[in-house]
Design a protein around this motif. Sequence first.
Motif, PDB file in Angstrom:
ATOM      1  N   PRO A   1       0.837  -1.205   0.000  1.00 11.73           N
ATOM      2  CA  PRO A   1       0.000   0.000   0.000  1.00 11.73           C
ATOM      3  C   PRO A   1       0.871   1.254   0.000  1.00 11.73           C
ATOM      4  O   PRO A   1       1.943   1.280   0.602  1.00 11.73           O
ATOM      5  CB  PRO A   1      -0.785  -0.126   1.313  1.00 11.73           C
ATOM      6  N   GLU A   2       0.420   2.284  -0.691  1.00 21.93           N
ATOM      7  CA  GLU A   2       1.180   3.526  -0.728  1.00 21.93           C
ATOM      8  C   GLU A   2       1.156   4.187   0.642  1.00 21.93           C
ATOM      9  O   GLU A   2       0.126   4.217   1.309  1.00 21.93           O
ATOM     10  CB  GLU A   2       0.599   4.468  -1.786  1.00 21.93           C
ATOM     11  N   PHE A   3       2.293   4.724   1.038  1.00 21.82           N
ATOM     12  CA  PHE A   3       2.391   5.366   2.347  1.00 21.82           C
ATOM     13  C   PHE A   3       3.609   6.276   2.388  1.00 21.82           C
ATOM     14  O   PHE A   3       4.521   6.170   1.566  1.00 21.82           O
ATOM     15  CB  PHE A   3       2.504   4.322   3.468  1.00 21.82           C
ATOM     16  N   VAL A   4       3.597   7.189   3.364  1.00 23.71           N
ATOM     17  CA  VAL A   4       4.799   7.933   3.730  1.00 23.71           C
ATOM     18  C   VAL A   4       5.127   7.503   5.158  1.00 23.71           C
ATOM     19  O   VAL A   4       4.323   7.691   6.067  1.00 23.71           O
ATOM     20  CB  VAL A   4       4.596   9.453   3.659  1.00 23.71           C
ATOM     21  N   GLY A   5       6.269   6.902   5.321  1.00 28.68           N
ATOM     22  CA  GLY A   5       6.627   6.353   6.629  1.00 28.68           C
ATOM     23  C   GLY A   5       7.927   6.925   7.157  1.00 28.68           C
ATOM     24  O   GLY A   5       8.821   7.300   6.387  1.00 28.68           O
ATOM     25  N   HIS A   6       8.015   7.020   8.464  1.00 29.03           N
ATOM     26  CA  HIS A   6       9.231   7.452   9.141  1.00 29.03           C
ATOM     27  C   HIS A   6       9.679   6.309  10.041  1.00 29.03           C
ATOM     28  O   HIS A   6       8.865   5.708  10.747  1.00 29.03           O
ATOM     29  CB  HIS A   6       8.977   8.713   9.971  1.00 29.03           C
ATOM     30  N   VAL A   7      10.980   6.010  10.027  1.00 30.25           N
ATOM     31  CA  VAL A   7      11.527   4.908  10.824  1.00 30.25           C
ATOM     32  C   VAL A   7      12.571   5.444  11.789  1.00 30.25           C
ATOM     33  O   VAL A   7      13.541   6.079  11.372  1.00 30.25           O
ATOM     34  CB  VAL A   7      12.178   3.828   9.929  1.00 30.25           C
ATOM     35  N   LEU A   8      12.367   5.182  13.070  1.00 32.08           N
ATOM     36  CA  LEU A   8      13.366   5.504  14.089  1.00 32.08           C
ATOM     37  C   LEU A   8      13.937   4.182  14.588  1.00 32.08           C
ATOM     38  O   LEU A   8      13.214   3.360  15.146  1.00 32.08           O
ATOM     39  CB  LEU A   8      12.734   6.293  15.238  1.00 32.08           C
ATOM     40  N   ILE A   9      15.212   3.977  14.360  1.00 29.50           N
ATOM     41  CA  ILE A   9      15.896   2.776  14.844  1.00 29.50           C
ATOM     42  C   ILE A   9      16.803   3.214  15.985  1.00 29.50           C
ATOM     43  O   ILE A   9      17.698   4.040  15.790  1.00 29.50           O
ATOM     44  CB  ILE A   9      16.726   2.110  13.737  1.00 29.50           C
ATOM     45  N   SER A  10      16.572   2.681  17.144  1.00 31.44           N
ATOM     46  CA  SER A  10      17.362   3.126  18.295  1.00 31.44           C
ATOM     47  C   SER A  10      18.821   2.721  18.149  1.00 31.44           C
ATOM     48  O   SER A  10      19.141   1.711  17.509  1.00 31.44           O
ATOM     49  CB  SER A  10      16.775   2.569  19.598  1.00 31.44           C
TER      50      SER A  10
ATOM     51  N   ARG B   1       7.353  15.070  10.315  1.00 31.47           N
ATOM     52  CA  ARG B   1       6.245  14.133  10.124  1.00 31.47           C
ATOM     53  C   ARG B   1       4.920  14.895  10.066  1.00 31.47           C
ATOM     54  O   ARG B   1       4.596  15.680  10.950  1.00 31.47           O
ATOM     55  CB  ARG B   1       6.231  13.122  11.270  1.00 31.47           C
ATOM     56  N   GLU B   2       4.149  14.640   9.016  1.00 30.83           N
ATOM     57  CA  GLU B   2       2.874  15.314   8.824  1.00 30.83           C
ATOM     58  C   GLU B   2       1.723  14.386   9.180  1.00 30.83           C
ATOM     59  O   GLU B   2       1.897  13.164   9.280  1.00 30.83           O
ATOM     60  CB  GLU B   2       2.749  15.768   7.362  1.00 30.83           C
ATOM     61  N   PRO B   3       0.517  14.942   9.394  1.00 28.57           N
ATOM     62  CA  PRO B   3      -0.658  14.092   9.679  1.00 28.57           C
ATOM     63  C   PRO B   3      -0.838  13.044   8.582  1.00 28.57           C
ATOM     64  O   PRO B   3      -0.726  13.344   7.393  1.00 28.57           O
ATOM     65  CB  PRO B   3      -1.815  15.095   9.690  1.00 28.57           C
ATOM     66  N   GLY B   4      -1.074  11.828   8.995  1.00 26.74           N
ATOM     67  CA  GLY B   4      -1.235  10.739   8.047  1.00 26.74           C
ATOM     68  C   GLY B   4       0.026   9.964   7.769  1.00 26.74           C
ATOM     69  O   GLY B   4      -0.028   8.856   7.241  1.00 26.74           O
ATOM     70  N   HIS B   5       1.174  10.538   8.118  1.00 26.71           N
ATOM     71  CA  HIS B   5       2.439   9.817   7.960  1.00 26.71           C
ATOM     72  C   HIS B   5       2.561   8.754   9.050  1.00 26.71           C
ATOM     73  O   HIS B   5       2.254   9.004  10.217  1.00 26.71           O
ATOM     74  CB  HIS B   5       3.628  10.766   8.071  1.00 26.71           C
ATOM     75  N   GLN B   6       3.031   7.593   8.676  1.00 25.51           N
ATOM     76  CA  GLN B   6       3.230   6.524   9.652  1.00 25.51           C
ATOM     77  C   GLN B   6       4.585   6.683  10.348  1.00 25.51           C
ATOM     78  O   GLN B   6       5.528   7.246   9.787  1.00 25.51           O
ATOM     79  CB  GLN B   6       3.166   5.168   8.955  1.00 25.51           C
ATOM     80  N   LEU B   7       4.654   6.178  11.563  1.00 25.47           N
ATOM     81  CA  LEU B   7       5.910   6.209  12.322  1.00 25.47           C
ATOM     82  C   LEU B   7       6.139   4.852  12.959  1.00 25.47           C
ATOM     83  O   LEU B   7       5.284   4.360  13.711  1.00 25.47           O
ATOM     84  CB  LEU B   7       5.871   7.291  13.406  1.00 25.47           C
TER      85      LEU B   7
END
Length: 293
Positions: free
Chosen positions: A15-24, A71-77
């Motif tokens: 599925p199309e998405f805008v995602g942000h990934v935080l890897i500790s 990160r904007e509204p609707g963006h996954q984290l």
Amino acid sequence: MSEASNTVRESYTIPEFVGHVLISPSTYRPLIKQAIVDTAVAAHISIDGFGYHAGKSVIHFVQSSTDLEKREPGHQLTIIHLPPETAPQDLTLALATDLLSSLSTLPADARFIDLSSVKEGGTLEVFPGLVVPLPAKPKAQSITPLGKALSLFKDGAVRPGMSAEWPIEAFAIDAASAVTGVPGVFSLPGRARCLMWGPYIQLPAGTWRVTIRFTADDAAAQHYLRFEWGGADLSELSFKLGASGVYEAELTQSWASPETVELKFIMPSSALNGYVEIQNIRVEMIETTLDSH
């Protein structure tokens, strides 16, 4: 040509998405990041804006707390939590603790994945439909001094009552005061100076206490000494012990947002002799963020 185009569209099932990934931060972090990049590129997903095509998904890697503000509204984290057993290899200590500190204030809709519960050799669904094969973990290494300092964040968000030891090796030491081969022992003879400072680790908002356990000989006990603790604002504790022995000093400071903090050990006037040994430095969160109102 049309058939080939249809085939490409049908094979693209993520599925199309805008995602942000935080890897500790961890020695495992760069391996996980590369595995995500490899899988994303194979699926025609843009990485940090590179290889972008309209209508395609985009993944942004969070390198600092300021990246989270993009990160904007609707963006996954998605947060991938790795225990920081050793000092990170691909980030500076300042950036590492900046990321770890941000774990205490993440939005409720963030997806949290604790990799300690995932079997090695398995897969990881970073975003819906994007399944990444987990690379082999690096060989176990001895815990470094900076790794010990990062242990405060081993369970993710820091909460009141959690504490960690800050080893003397994590601090900068005045060259004229260091005693070769004996970490934590300070030779006082010389001019007024700062004997120790650091480690410039970022801590989340809240009230924090540092406890320093130390010994002083008879000569050192006759001099005024000072500890300073905090971020932008510093708490001070000045004292003259009067007698040799084992002592504990406590300083407490609060900050309303994450701050890079320091502990200083200062000799405010010159000395002819004396030795002080710092045996233990422990940092503890006392309370979470105070109500600014």
